[in-house]
Design an enzyme around this catalytic site. Structure first.
Site, PDB file in Angstrom:
ATOM      1  CG  ASN A   6      -1.841   1.172   1.254  1.00  0.00           C
ATOM      2  OD1 ASN A   6      -1.953   1.946   0.474  1.00  0.00           O
ATOM      3  ND2 ASN A   6      -2.549   1.512   2.346  1.00  0.00           N
ATOM      4  CE  LYS A  20      -0.016   3.461   4.623  1.00  0.00           C
ATOM      5  NZ  LYS A  20       0.074   3.626   6.116  1.00  0.00           N
ATOM      6  CG  HIS A  72      -5.814   1.925   5.176  1.00  0.00           C
ATOM      7  ND1 HIS A  72      -5.538   2.971   5.720  1.00  0.00           N
ATOM      8  CD2 HIS A  72      -4.994   1.064   4.966  1.00  0.00           C
ATOM      9  CE1 HIS A  72      -4.338   2.668   6.079  1.00  0.00           C
ATOM     10  NE2 HIS A  72      -3.677   1.352   5.499  1.00  0.00           N
ATOM     11  CD  GLU A 120      -3.158   5.505   6.445  1.00  0.00           C
ATOM     12  OE1 GLU A 120      -3.215   5.532   5.114  1.00  0.00           O
ATOM     13  OE2 GLU A 120      -2.097   4.816   7.248  1.00  0.00           O
ATOM     14  CD  GLU A 156      -3.944  -2.705   6.917  1.00  0.00           C
ATOM     15  OE1 GLU A 156      -2.774  -3.058   6.323  1.00  0.00           O
ATOM     16  OE2 GLU A 156      -4.278  -1.670   6.838  1.00  0.00           O
ATOM     17  N   GLY A 196       2.090   1.984  10.630  1.00  0.00           N
ATOM     18  CA  GLY A 196       2.990   2.963  10.416  1.00  0.00           C
ATOM     19  C   GLY A 196       3.721   3.543  11.678  1.00  0.00           C
ATOM     20  CB  SER A 233       4.852  -2.110  11.912  1.00  0.00           C
ATOM     21  OG  SER A 233       4.442  -0.601  12.171  1.00  0.00           O
TER      22      SER A 233
HETATM   23  C1  PEP Z   1      -0.911   0.039   5.899  1.00  0.00           C
HETATM   24  O1  PEP Z   1      -0.944   1.105   6.055  1.00  0.00           O
HETATM   25  O2  PEP Z   1      -1.748  -0.588   5.436  1.00  0.00           O
HETATM   26  C2  PEP Z   1       0.062  -0.461   6.734  1.00  0.00           C
HETATM   27  C3  PEP Z   1       0.341  -1.810   7.327  1.00  0.00           C
HETATM   28  O3  PEP Z   1       1.118   0.492   6.991  1.00  0.00           O
HETATM   29  P1  PEP Z   1       2.737   0.267   7.621  1.00  0.00           P
HETATM   30  O4  PEP Z   1       3.108  -1.188   7.019  1.00  0.00           O
HETATM   31  O5  PEP Z   1       3.407   1.285   7.272  1.00  0.00           O
HETATM   32  O6  PEP Z   1       2.299  -0.099   9.049  1.00  0.00           O
END
Ligand code: PEP
Length: 247
Positions: free
Chosen positions: A9, A11, A94, A96, A166, A172, A211
């Protein structure tokens, strides 16, 4: 036996040349048999990268689409527009999008319908905030997200869904759910899906996101109910993402 899916992803990252450089680097990576790689890239690049990836096993995903078929929705993109340029996947729900763009479960249910109607496959994100996890409410929280966002689908439509768990506190932040926490929640999700759809739960892919990096991908992927990952930050670097694919 379910294959593994490793989805990136991006973003709102990568300027055009960087996007092509990253895709070109990933095209040379060796992908283990039975692993599907998907790149969730900014919508602006989907058409160009779709041409770049013509005939390659790596697939593209959008990061969002609108729930309406067409109309006066300035700045938005419809599912049919994605399908018309051969984009097979869309990420919906997601955290966000839920937080910054106020997408609630009802809106997401409509987006899921629009995406499936256009022939897309959906990577549907769910996951709890830290305070819910600390109050031990994570299973109920995710259950409500799935019930309200997905469980209106019939079994045929549900076959086009991949779920990404998630936990928001792990996105993040550099904090990853432990392999035990990931497995526990993935098993709970599979049980929820089994209660609703029966055997379809056995072929459902449930990805972990939060992460994921080269150093922890292997142990997370080894969990029986973890079928791969949705990767944010580490998907922006060819070396890191390649190592995750190979894990
Ligand atoms: C995400 O935004 O879907 C995600 C898992 O981000 P990160 O791997 O940076 O935590």
């Amino acid at each position: 036996m379910r294959n593994k899916i490793v989805a990136g992803n991006w973003k709102m990252n990568k300027i055009r040349g960087e996007a092509n450089d990253l895709v070109n680097a990933l095209k040379t990576a060796s992908i283990p048999a039975g692993t599907q790689v998907i790149l969730g890239v900014p919508s602006l690049y989907l058409s160009e990268l779709s041409s770049n990836l013509q005939g390659h096993a790596i697939k593209l995903s959008a990061q969002n689409c609108h729930q309406a078929v067409s109309g006066a929705y300035t700045g938005e993109i419809s599912a049919a527009m994605l399908a018309a340029i051969d984009v097979p996947y869309v990420i919906l729900g997601h955290s966000e999008r839920r937080a910054y763009f106020h997408e609630d479960n009802a809106i997401l249910a409509a987006k899921v319908d629009a995406a499936l109607e256009a022939g897309l496959k959906v990577i549907f994100c769910c996951g709890e905030p830290l305070e819910v996890r600390e109050a031990n409410g994570h299973v109920a929280f995710v259950q409500k997200q799935l019930e309200e966002g997905l469980f209106h689908l019939d079994e045929t439509a549900f076959a086009n869904i991949t779920i990404a768990y998630e936990p928001i506190w792990a996105i993040g932040t550099g904090v990853t759910a432990s392999k035990e926490q990931a497995q526990e929640m993935h098993l709970e999700i599979r049980k929820m899906v089994a209660a609703k759809y029966g055997d379809a739960s056995k072929s459902l892919h449930i990805l972990y996101g939060g992460s994921v990096k080269p150093s922890n991908a292997g142990e997370i992927f080894a969990q029986p109910d973890v079928d791969g990952a949705l990767v944010g930050g580490a998907s922006l670097k060819a070396d890191d993402f390649t190592q995750i694919i190979q894990a």
